[in-house]
Design a protein around this motif. Sequence first.
Motif, short mmCIF file in Angstrom:
data_model
loop_
_atom_site.label_atom_id
_atom_site.label_comp_id
_atom_site.label_asym_id
_atom_site.label_seq_id
_atom_site.Cartn_x
_atom_site.Cartn_y
_atom_site.Cartn_z
N GLN A 163 0.83 -1.01 0.03
CA GLN A 163 -0.25 -0.18 -0.04
C GLN A 163 0.78 1.21 0.03
OE1 GLN A 163 -2.84 -0.34 3.01
NE2 GLN A 163 -4.08 -2.03 2.33
N GLY A 169 -2.28 -1.59 -3.33
CA GLY A 169 -3.42 -1.82 -2.65
C GLY A 169 -4.38 -3.02 -2.78
N ALA A 170 -3.58 -4.01 -3.12
CA ALA A 170 -4.22 -5.60 -3.57
C ALA A 170 -4.29 -6.21 -2.12
CB ALA A 170 -3.46 -6.17 -4.24
N ILE A 171 -3.44 -6.28 -1.13
CA ILE A 171 -3.72 -6.80 0.10
C ILE A 171 -4.10 -6.23 1.32
CG2 ILE A 171 -2.73 -8.84 -0.84
CD1 ILE A 171 -0.16 -7.94 0.65
N GLY A 172 -4.52 -6.59 2.38
CA GLY A 172 -4.83 -5.90 3.82
C GLY A 172 -5.21 -7.05 4.50
N PHE A 173 -5.21 -6.50 5.91
CA PHE A 173 -5.85 -7.33 6.88
C PHE A 173 -7.20 -7.62 6.91
CE2 PHE A 173 -1.95 -6.19 9.59
CZ PHE A 173 -1.53 -7.51 9.81
N ILE A 174 -7.74 -8.54 7.01
CA ILE A 174 -9.31 -8.86 7.03
C ILE A 174 -9.66 -9.71 8.15
CG2 ILE A 174 -9.47 -8.72 4.59
CD1 ILE A 174 -10.12 -12.01 4.69
N ARG A 175 -10.90 -9.60 8.63
CA ARG A 175 -11.27 -10.38 10.01
C ARG A 175 -10.66 -10.02 11.18
NH1 ARG A 175 -11.22 -15.15 6.62
NH2 ARG A 175 -12.99 -15.04 5.02
N ALA A 183 -5.05 -10.67 3.15
CA ALA A 183 -5.86 -11.28 1.97
C ALA A 183 -6.16 -10.17 1.19
CB ALA A 183 -7.21 -12.00 2.52
N THR A 184 -6.66 -10.49 -0.04
CA THR A 184 -7.29 -9.70 -1.05
C THR A 184 -8.82 -9.37 -0.82
OG1 THR A 184 -7.91 -11.31 -2.45
CG2 THR A 184 -5.84 -10.76 -2.61
N PHE A 185 -9.31 -8.56 -1.49
CA PHE A 185 -10.76 -7.90 -1.45
C PHE A 185 -11.51 -9.24 -1.70
CE2 PHE A 185 -14.61 -6.35 -3.20
CZ PHE A 185 -15.03 -5.35 -2.35
N GLU A 186 -12.40 -9.32 -0.66
CA GLU A 186 -13.20 -10.56 -0.74
C GLU A 186 -12.68 -11.89 -0.43
OE1 GLU A 186 -16.32 -10.13 -3.67
OE2 GLU A 186 -17.58 -9.38 -1.72
N ASP A 187 -11.41 -11.90 0.03
CA ASP A 187 -10.43 -13.13 0.36
C ASP A 187 -10.29 -13.82 -0.87
OD1 ASP A 187 -9.18 -14.64 1.69
OD2 ASP A 187 -10.45 -15.71 2.81
#
Lengths: 226, 177
Positions: A163, A169-175, A183-187
């Motif tokens: 980022q 901006g393809a990956i980020g923390f989720i959950r 993970a990526t958008f919508e894992d």
Amino acid sequence: MSKLITLIIDDKQVEAKEGERLLWVALDNGIYIPHLCDLRMARRTVASCRLCFVEIEGLPNPVTSCTQTVSEGMVVRTRSPRVDRLLRTGFELLLSNHRLHCAKCAKNKRCELQKIAKERGLKLKLTRLRQLVKEAQIDESPGVFCYDSSKCVLCGRCIWADQEQVKVGAIGFIRRGIGRKVATFEDGLLADSICTQCEACVKICPVGAFYLKEDERKPYKIKKEC
Amino acid sequence: MDPSADEQELIRAAVGTVLQDLGIERASLIPILQGVQNRLGYLPSLAMRQVAEALQLPEVEVFGVGTFYNQFRLNPPGKHQIKVCMGTACHMMGGHIILESFERRLSILEGETTPDREYSLERVACVGCCALAPVVVVDDNVEARVSPIRVDGILLTFDIERQQEERQEKREEGREP
């Protein structure tokens, strides 16, 4: 120019610029402090790995050296029973959620966890905790690298690279909690995302979560002799 | 499950209004998502993409916030909402067995909605009647001391209800011409 100050780390007098982060001052002066999540270039310190604790004279409790800025006359100890205990527990917590199979890991001998274990005489084995990750969860969709979330230590370096460094901006923390992952958008798969496969995440990953396919050791077959 | 053209229009309009009301500051991301959920009942992926674009954030950042907080749901609420209690007492009395029964019967996982949007399944923490454990809240009714057999019963009741409604509709249709 910020002014130069002197401080003492482990009985060694060192010079540093006022306001610099203690972790990097120590590392620049050849004093090792275990660390995973902090990056010298990062604007914001996340202080999430909880490994870089040090004792500072005058402060009641150990503090994370990545969030501590240096000041004139500071006296720092990088080792103490309390610091060692915090590190031991923090390290084991990380290992409990890290699929350990160093011998076949692509990052074997270049792994930050192995380095910490070696420097601090810790075992790469769980003694008090239960292993949480059971199976590999590998995304092999990108061309030259893979992402194995079962080895991720959630340091967030790859997210910073993605980022802030290459601005994709393809990956980020989720959950959150136990379900937390990079993970990526919508894992979905990396190849289906906006990932440009620039490999910045692979270069910055301290462990074997992002790794090049060419580094992967083929699991050797054990021949059973009857 | 891609939304239909009508639904997409609805989502776009809802997000547009919320963004107009709350602005496009990074700090208002959570209020924006709350506003979208208030209007739509959930956070569709299209809405998250649209918010990300307006706030100039990576899409995954918005997804991260949406999955971090329990208050946000990513699936549309079903016609019948099933909430399985996972509080301490219900857990001890086998709440997870009940959750699994629902998951198996509906072929969805916790947090999901059946493709026909008839049922949505959630886990909740303590609904406040631990003496009745394991508890399931179906729509607004509290089901006490639920067993896997009762799970079948609950779903069967809804099935029968639906069949009756369908028959009724058919009868009315037949009468009209």
